[in-house]
Design a protein around this motif. Structure first.
Motif, PDB file in Angstrom:
ATOM      1  N   ALA A  25       0.827  -1.205   0.000  1.00 22.15           N
ATOM      2  CA  ALA A  25       0.000   0.000   0.000  1.00 22.15           C
ATOM      3  C   ALA A  25       0.864   1.258   0.000  1.00 22.15           C
ATOM      4  O   ALA A  25       0.555   2.237  -0.691  1.00 22.15           O
ATOM      5  N   ARG A  26       1.945   1.234   0.742  1.00 21.68           N
ATOM      6  CA  ARG A  26       2.839   2.392   0.767  1.00 21.68           C
ATOM      7  C   ARG A  26       3.494   2.619  -0.592  1.00 21.68           C
ATOM      8  O   ARG A  26       3.650   3.757  -1.043  1.00 21.68           O
ATOM      9  N   GLY A  27       3.873   1.518  -1.234  1.00 24.35           N
ATOM     10  CA  GLY A  27       4.472   1.645  -2.567  1.00 24.35           C
ATOM     11  C   GLY A  27       3.494   2.238  -3.562  1.00 24.35           C
ATOM     12  O   GLY A  27       3.854   3.092  -4.390  1.00 24.35           O
ATOM     13  N   LEU A  28       2.230   1.804  -3.481  1.00 24.30           N
ATOM     14  CA  LEU A  28       1.216   2.351  -4.373  1.00 24.30           C
ATOM     15  C   LEU A  28       0.964   3.826  -4.072  1.00 24.30           C
ATOM     16  O   LEU A  28       0.707   4.619  -4.989  1.00 24.30           O
ATOM     17  N   ALA A  29       1.030   4.204  -2.800  1.00 29.14           N
ATOM     18  CA  ALA A  29       0.853   5.615  -2.438  1.00 29.14           C
ATOM     19  C   ALA A  29       1.967   6.464  -3.027  1.00 29.14           C
ATOM     20  O   ALA A  29       1.740   7.588  -3.493  1.00 29.14           O
ATOM     21  N   VAL A  30       3.181   5.943  -3.030  1.00 30.09           N
ATOM     22  CA  VAL A  30       4.306   6.668  -3.634  1.00 30.09           C
ATOM     23  C   VAL A  30       4.082   6.839  -5.135  1.00 30.09           C
ATOM     24  O   VAL A  30       4.293   7.926  -5.694  1.00 30.09           O
ATOM     25  N   LEU A  31       3.648   5.779  -5.796  1.00 29.91           N
ATOM     26  CA  LEU A  31       3.357   5.881  -7.231  1.00 29.91           C
ATOM     27  C   LEU A  31       2.254   6.895  -7.494  1.00 29.91           C
ATOM     28  O   LEU A  31       2.319   7.673  -8.450  1.00 29.91           O
ATOM     29  N   TYR A  32       1.239   6.899  -6.636  1.00 29.35           N
ATOM     30  CA  TYR A  32       0.129   7.833  -6.827  1.00 29.35           C
ATOM     31  C   TYR A  32       0.593   9.274  -6.653  1.00 29.35           C
ATOM     32  O   TYR A  32       0.098  10.182  -7.335  1.00 29.35           O
ATOM     33  N   ALA A  33       1.531   9.493  -5.738  1.00 31.36           N
ATOM     34  CA  ALA A  33       2.030  10.847  -5.510  1.00 31.36           C
ATOM     35  C   ALA A  33       2.661  11.424  -6.777  1.00 31.36           C
ATOM     36  O   ALA A  33       2.655  12.640  -6.995  1.00 31.36           O
ATOM     37  N   LEU A  34       3.171  10.551  -7.639  1.00 26.22           N
ATOM     38  CA  LEU A  34       3.835  10.994  -8.866  1.00 26.22           C
ATOM     39  C   LEU A  34       2.873  11.732  -9.794  1.00 26.22           C
ATOM     40  O   LEU A  34       3.293  12.587 -10.574  1.00 26.22           O
ATOM     41  N   ARG A  35       1.565  11.412  -9.709  1.00 27.74           N
ATOM     42  CA  ARG A  35       0.599  12.025 -10.625  1.00 27.74           C
ATOM     43  C   ARG A  35       0.505  13.538 -10.446  1.00 27.74           C
ATOM     44  O   ARG A  35       0.067  14.252 -11.344  1.00 27.74           O
ATOM     45  N   PHE A  36       0.907  14.045  -9.267  1.00 25.60           N
ATOM     46  CA  PHE A  36       0.839  15.473  -9.014  1.00 25.60           C
ATOM     47  C   PHE A  36       2.067  16.212  -9.556  1.00 25.60           C
ATOM     48  O   PHE A  36       2.103  17.445  -9.537  1.00 25.60           O
ATOM     49  N   TYR A  37       3.060  15.464 -10.022  1.00 24.83           N
ATOM     50  CA  TYR A  37       4.300  16.070 -10.523  1.00 24.83           C
ATOM     51  C   TYR A  37       4.651  15.412 -11.848  1.00 24.83           C
ATOM     52  O   TYR A  37       5.412  14.445 -11.901  1.00 24.83           O
ATOM     53  N   THR A  38       4.091  15.933 -12.914  1.00 21.39           N
ATOM     54  CA  THR A  38       4.256  15.304 -14.223  1.00 21.39           C
ATOM     55  C   THR A  38       5.694  15.348 -14.727  1.00 21.39           C
ATOM     56  O   THR A  38       6.073  14.562 -15.595  1.00 21.39           O
ATOM     57  N   HIS A  39       6.494  16.267 -14.209  1.00 23.21           N
ATOM     58  CA  HIS A  39       7.892  16.375 -14.643  1.00 23.21           C
ATOM     59  C   HIS A  39       8.865  15.681 -13.695  1.00 23.21           C
ATOM     60  O   HIS A  39      10.075  15.774 -13.873  1.00 23.21           O
ATOM     61  N   GLY A  40       8.315  14.976 -12.699  1.00 26.27           N
ATOM     62  CA  GLY A  40       9.169  14.252 -11.768  1.00 26.27           C
ATOM     63  C   GLY A  40       8.996  14.751 -10.342  1.00 26.27           C
ATOM     64  O   GLY A  40       8.534  15.875 -10.103  1.00 26.27           O
ATOM     65  N   ILE A  41       9.363  13.906  -9.385  1.00 24.70           N
ATOM     66  CA  ILE A  41       9.179  14.223  -7.974  1.00 24.70           C
ATOM     67  C   ILE A  41      10.458  13.888  -7.209  1.00 24.70           C
ATOM     68  O   ILE A  41      11.162  12.929  -7.544  1.00 24.70           O
ATOM     69  N   SER A  42      10.765  14.655  -6.196  1.00 22.74           N
ATOM     70  CA  SER A  42      11.982  14.428  -5.414  1.00 22.74           C
ATOM     71  C   SER A  42      11.695  13.524  -4.220  1.00 22.74           C
ATOM     72  O   SER A  42      10.536  13.334  -3.820  1.00 22.74           O
ATOM     73  N   HIS A  43      12.765  13.001  -3.648  1.00 22.63           N
ATOM     74  CA  HIS A  43      12.662  12.172  -2.445  1.00 22.63           C
ATOM     75  C   HIS A  43      11.989  12.962  -1.327  1.00 22.63           C
ATOM     76  O   HIS A  43      11.102  12.455  -0.623  1.00 22.63           O
ATOM     77  N   GLN A  44      12.377  14.224  -1.156  1.00 22.74           N
ATOM     78  CA  GLN A  44      11.825  15.059  -0.092  1.00 22.74           C
ATOM     79  C   GLN A  44      10.336  15.309  -0.294  1.00 22.74           C
ATOM     80  O   GLN A  44       9.550  15.275   0.657  1.00 22.74           O
ATOM     81  N   HIS A  73      15.710  10.548 -13.235  1.00 23.70           N
ATOM     82  CA  HIS A  73      16.059  11.320 -14.419  1.00 23.70           C
ATOM     83  C   HIS A  73      17.534  11.703 -14.365  1.00 23.70           C
ATOM     84  O   HIS A  73      18.005  12.229 -13.346  1.00 23.70           O
ATOM     85  N   PRO A  74      18.281  11.442 -15.433  1.00 17.12           N
ATOM     86  CA  PRO A  74      19.734  11.676 -15.396  1.00 17.12           C
ATOM     87  C   PRO A  74      20.125  13.147 -15.259  1.00 17.12           C
ATOM     88  O   PRO A  74      21.221  13.451 -14.779  1.00 17.12           O
ATOM     89  N   THR A  75      19.264  14.058 -15.642  1.00 15.72           N
ATOM     90  CA  THR A  75      19.589  15.488 -15.578  1.00 15.72           C
ATOM     91  C   THR A  75      19.050  16.145 -14.309  1.00 15.72           C
ATOM     92  O   THR A  75      19.793  16.807 -13.574  1.00 15.72           O
ATOM     93  N   THR A  76      17.775  15.946 -14.034  1.00 16.46           N
ATOM     94  CA  THR A  76      17.143  16.626 -12.898  1.00 16.46           C
ATOM     95  C   THR A  76      17.312  15.880 -11.580  1.00 16.46           C
ATOM     96  O   THR A  76      17.213  16.479 -10.507  1.00 16.46           O
ATOM     97  N   GLY A  77      17.536  14.554 -11.660  1.00 14.39           N
ATOM     98  CA  GLY A  77      17.629  13.762 -10.442  1.00 14.39           C
ATOM     99  C   GLY A  77      16.277  13.449  -9.828  1.00 14.39           C
ATOM    100  O   GLY A  77      16.197  12.834  -8.761  1.00 14.39           O
ATOM    101  N   LEU A  78      15.208  13.855 -10.508  1.00  8.23           N
ATOM    102  CA  LEU A  78      13.866  13.583 -10.009  1.00  8.23           C
ATOM    103  C   LEU A  78      13.411  12.185 -10.417  1.00  8.23           C
ATOM    104  O   LEU A  78      13.907  11.621 -11.396  1.00  8.23           O
ATOM    105  N   TYR A  79      12.470  11.640  -9.675  1.00  8.68           N
ATOM    106  CA  TYR A  79      11.935  10.322  -9.982  1.00  8.68           C
ATOM    107  C   TYR A  79      10.785  10.481 -10.980  1.00  8.68           C
ATOM    108  O   TYR A  79       9.846  11.243 -10.744  1.00  8.68           O
ATOM    109  N   VAL A  80      10.864   9.761 -12.082  1.00  9.51           N
ATOM    110  CA  VAL A  80       9.866   9.842 -13.147  1.00  9.51           C
ATOM    111  C   VAL A  80       9.417   8.431 -13.517  1.00  9.51           C
ATOM    112  O   VAL A  80      10.026   7.439 -13.117  1.00  9.51           O
ATOM    113  N   SER A  81       8.342   8.338 -14.285  1.00 17.41           N
ATOM    114  CA  SER A  81       7.805   7.030 -14.657  1.00 17.41           C
ATOM    115  C   SER A  81       8.744   6.289 -15.597  1.00 17.41           C
ATOM    116  O   SER A  81       9.409   6.889 -16.439  1.00 17.41           O
ATOM    117  N   ASP A  82       8.784   4.971 -15.447  1.00 16.71           N
ATOM    118  CA  ASP A  82       9.547   4.113 -16.348  1.00 16.71           C
ATOM    119  C   ASP A  82       8.567   3.211 -17.104  1.00 16.71           C
ATOM    120  O   ASP A  82       7.355   3.345 -16.983  1.00 16.71           O
TER     121      ASP A  82
END
Length: 266
Positions: A25-44, A73-82
């Motif tokens: 459930a926590r993993g799915l919550a992390v994936l869901y959080a990505l939808r609010f940041y279409t260009h990637g999301i940081s660990h923080q 992402h190799p440039t921004t360091g943000l987490y993006v969809s694979d």
């Protein structure tokens, strides 16, 4: 919304539900959080949004990267969809063909009847627009895809509520509407119950100036297996200064129901 997922996790932990896999459930919550940041999301950002410990977030991200749901992402360091997450998105898009194919029908309807017409679904106690074709008439509020409006104060929200089954309505009330409205919930619920009776008699709901003083609207449900709760809502609206409720009903109620039936056949 994300708050709903976090609430489910917290409740399941409190209840010591042995059939509930908290780590999943926590993993799915992390994936869901990505939808609010279409260009990637940081660990923080993930840590702040999910309220999970940093170490837990790190393990989840490492797992999702190895499984190729996320990548860094190799440039921004943000987490993006694979690739795996994109494949899931493509599956949902293919299944939800009603939304994909509705636009030409909505455009033709809006042009023919000179109204705005929109398709929406409930999210977090509000109605989120999935498609919206605006009337050429000047409206006080110009809404676009992704915009949200109050469920209780709009025809599109009222008909969504009215078309749910009893169990779905109770869940919507307790998990979303009551926490969202707090003390205003009881008088607002009385209004919903009135609209539900009107819906049972006429097959649509209405609003006159509650959300915006210059908007009169009617709305119908649209059934679809791809939709949350198996249900979308479809509305037609026009400036109150140009048309009153009776005129709008006479003009578009029957055609709107026909449009809804056509969308259900897509």
């Amino acid at each position: 919304m994300l708050d709903d997922l976090l609430t489910i996790i917290a409740q399941s932990e409190e209840e010591n539900d042995r059939q509930f896999i908290t780590s999943l459930a926590r993993g799915l919550a992390v994936l869901y959080a990505l939808r609010f940041y279409t260009h990637g999301i940081s660990h923080q950002q993930i840590t702040e949004m999910t309220q999970l410990p940093k170490a837990t977030v790190s393990r989840i991200l490492n797992t999702l990267i190895k499984m190729r749901f996320l990548r860094k992402h190799p440039t921004t360091g943000l987490y993006v969809s694979d690739i795996r997450l994109r494949e899931l998105g493509e599956m949902a898009s293919d299944r939800d063909h009603l939304v994909r194919d509705a636009k030409p029908l909505l455009m033709a309807f809006a042009e023919k009847y000179e109204v705005s017409v929109s398709l929406a679904v409930e999210e977090g106690g509000e109605m989120r627009y999935l498609e919206s074709i605006r009337s050429p008439a000047r409206l006080a509020v110009q809404l676009t895809v992704g915009s949200t409006v109050p469920l209780i104060d709009t025809a599109i929200g009222r008909v969504y509520y009215s078309a749910l089954n009893e169990g779905q309505r109770m869940l919507l009330e307790e998990r979303r509407l009551r926490p969202l409205l707090e003390e205003a919930f009881s008088p607002k619920k009385a209004l919903l119950e009135q609209q539900m009776e009107f819906y049972k008699a006429h097959g649509f709901c209405y609003s006159v100036g509650e959300f915006s003083h210059d908007i009169t609207a009617i709305a119908i449900p649209v059934r679809s297996d791809a939709a949350k709760n198996g249900l979308y809502a479809l509305n037609a609206s026009a400036p109150s200064s140009r048309v009153d409720l009776g005129q709008l009903i006479d003009k578009v109620a029957k055609p709107l129901k026909a449009l809804g039936a056509a969308l259900e056949q897509l």
